[in-house]
Design a protein around this motif. Structure first.
Motif: not given
Length: 279
Positions: A208-215
């Protein structure tokens, strides 16, 4: 002869009495003066140094000298008062004219109607530059703005955000917008994700953290990587703004990956075309 001796003895006795009277009078006056004013004289001798120290300006001038030495030299025209005999000179465009004697520098300054500014005092020899009045004014304004930015720039402020791992996508998008706004303002953002009612694996929370960073491409990265806290009941991480160096590296890597993709696509299209011709 006898009369002469009598006169001499009589004169000697008179002068002797007068001398003795003077001697004894002087002794009496001195003793009386010491008895009457002796204490006052002693006290004055003790107090005079104290008064002199109390109203002395030696320490004040010493403090002023220390302050002058510790204060940074201001950027401005030096004029003809050059404190160094040999110096390295730059022209108004920043080109190096080499080492010169101060007399030669003063001659050039007067011929070209320019002003002299100290650039590097710690260099050996020190670096001076010939500049116009407008150039000095612009440089002073630039230095003032730089000082203002340095005063304002302190440790980055931290924003905190907490939500559940069962957050809906719409609410998550809203949270991401807040994170993006804070990152653009150079804040650090600490995100804490709590486990919801349904059991969520730790790997999914890190994802979830990595997905937020990708945005948040080209602006954010991890200041501290995701880690599990509260005995496995939550996970946290901190986002920060990318530095200029990291931004440039990211863009270069992105351009390289894009070039590799283009070359691979061109090779695939050429292979497909050759296969069609062979058929």
């Amino acid at each position: 002869m006898t009369s002469f001796m009598r006169k001499f003895i009589h004169q000697t006795v008179k002068t002797g009495i007068k001398c003795n009277d003077r001697y004894f009078c002087v002794q009496i006056v001195q003793k009386a003066a010491l008895a009457q004013f002796g204490a006052i004289i002693v006290t004055k001798r003790l107090l005079l140094p104290l008064c002199a120290n109390a109203y002395s300006t030696i320490e004040d001038t010493a403090d002023e000298k220390v302050k002058k030495k510790s204060s940074k030299p201001t950027f401005g025209n030096v004029g003809r008062k050059i404190g160094h005999r040999i110096l390295q000179l730059l022209d108004s465009n920043g080109n190096n004219l080499g080492m010169m004697h101060r007399a030669e520098v003063i001659r050039l300054m007067e011929e070209q109607n320019l002003r002299l500014v100290l650039r590097k005092d710690n260099a050996d020899p020190p670096v001076y530059q010939l500049m116009k009045g407008s150039q000095i004014h612009e440089e002073q304004l630039r230095l003032r703005e730089k000082e203002k930015v340095q005063l304002k720039a302190g440790p980055p402020q931290l924003k905190e955000l907490t939500f559940s791992s069962n957050i809906a996508q719409h609410d998550l998008d809203t949270k991401i917008k807040h994170i993006q706004q804070w990152i653009e303002k150079k804040y650090q953002v600490q995100i804490t994700v709590k486990k919801g009612k349904t059991t969520v694996p730790e790997d999914n929370m890190e994802e979830l953290f990595n997905n937020i960073l990708k945005t948040l491409p080209e602006i954010a990265t991890f200041a501290s990587k995701p880690k599990v806290t509260r005995g496995g009941k939550a996970a946290t991480c901190v986002f920060r703004h990318l530095s200029n160096k990291e931004m440039n590296e990211y863009r270069k890597s992105k351009e390289e990956t894009q070039k590799n993709r283009d070359t691979m696509n061109n090779e695939n299209s050429d292979n497909m075309g050759s296969n069609i011709l062979q058929q």
